[in-house]
Design an enzyme around this catalytic site. Sequence first.
Site, short mmCIF file in Angstrom:
data_model
loop_
_atom_site.label_atom_id
_atom_site.label_comp_id
_atom_site.label_asym_id
_atom_site.label_seq_id
_atom_site.Cartn_x
_atom_site.Cartn_y
_atom_site.Cartn_z
N CYS A 42 0.82 -1.22 0.00
CA CYS A 42 0.00 0.00 0.00
C CYS A 42 0.85 1.27 0.00
O CYS A 42 0.37 2.35 -0.35
CB CYS A 42 -0.91 0.02 1.22
SG CYS A 42 -2.06 -1.36 1.30
N GLY A 277 -5.96 -14.36 2.98
CA GLY A 277 -5.54 -13.25 2.13
C GLY A 277 -6.37 -13.10 0.87
O GLY A 277 -7.53 -13.49 0.80
#
Length: 443
Positions: A42, A277
């Site tokens: 990110c 995930g």
Amino acid sequence: MKVVIVGGGAGGISTASNIRKLDKEIEITVLTRDNKVAYSPCAIPYVLSGKIESFDDIIMRTPEDYKEKDIDVITEVEVTEVDSDKKTVTYEKNGKKTVMDYDKLVLATGGNPFVPPMQGVELDGVFRIRNIDDGMRVQEAMKDAKSAIVTGAGLIGIEIAYALKQQGLDVILSEMLPQIVPRSLDKDMSDILVKYLEMEGIQVVLGKPITKLIGETKVEKACFGDEEIYDADMVIMATGVRAELDLARMAGCEIGRWAILVNDRMETSVEDVYAVGDCVESKDLILGSNTISQLGTTAVRESKTLARTICGKKSKFNPVLNSMVSKVGKLEFGAVGYTTSFAQQNRIRPVVQKVQALTRARYYPNAKPMDIKVICDGNGTIIGCQIIAEERVAERIDTMTLAITEGLTCFDLSNMEFAYAPPVSMVTDPLILAVEEVSKKFN
């Protein structure tokens, strides 16, 4: 017990760390094709923009650090086979095959960037952003580039487009749908964000997919539809990711509409095989149906549940709401739950209200406008919220996440107590103003 984890991203490496916190004896091996682990994908756009100085700054741990925790992290390997009957995995490193047995196998294979089929995607100067190495390649290409096109206006696409603009490039952000951030924002809210991006000098092209990329060996132009052609020294494909499912299928795991099916203990349909995930489906809190939640926060929460499961402790992963927040330049934007359009697609008749308030008392210096949209179902139960402002968005999205999780109505929230001080809020919090207004639409 021997646990083998395939994947060194947020889900895989967090599972390893959380198992070790609970049990000092379990043997843990992590296999990853990347050469780095424990970093934040990110943060890649913020390194590209120069806000974060170096890619080294977003790496929290090295394989050697995990060695000290008695976790064996093997990098730059490709897992080629999974045999759930024999309980073995086979991986290749430097041309050599190794067969490793396991007692428990964790699939944290994540997702691969989705690239729409089109002419020219293999040209030099066309990039996908999956890991730090991809980010480094983009950073190097930026040095000689004057123009860039980012296709895909989700969170990563918007953040990368802004980063490239910060570095002096002429930037086009394109989205095949008629709005940006379509999963999280309604169009009227996303239009606020579009206006801001355009003020920052980014050209936004909506509703026109790129049909082909043009160039001899290196990309030079991009064609939108049948007519519009734009110059591009580089093109970033930010068109989302698809779950990587080859090993799951090889192991015999049941696959849902998008990804691996797991229960609330992160167990797959195959005994002693688990998954976390981006490669798994989650339960949606509001409808109870399956969805995907490809967020780092989701992966970390799943890893904590899975670690407790493997260690024989009580565990349960709660359904998701896909709460998100991002910041582009001065503007923060966040959302949780359903958009108006998504509610309608799922046969919910939404009751909606949008208000504009201030982030601080109106007499306090530097109070900023805050746009808030609240979505309720026909009973007044809150099912969604979207907020855009220059400050204090994240904490309000978290508040609305809690409200939706607890099944609160707009009437419940309008009577709740909120803290107040002129530098941080209005005396009646903007959230209260929003739910009070939507409450008026009910008898």
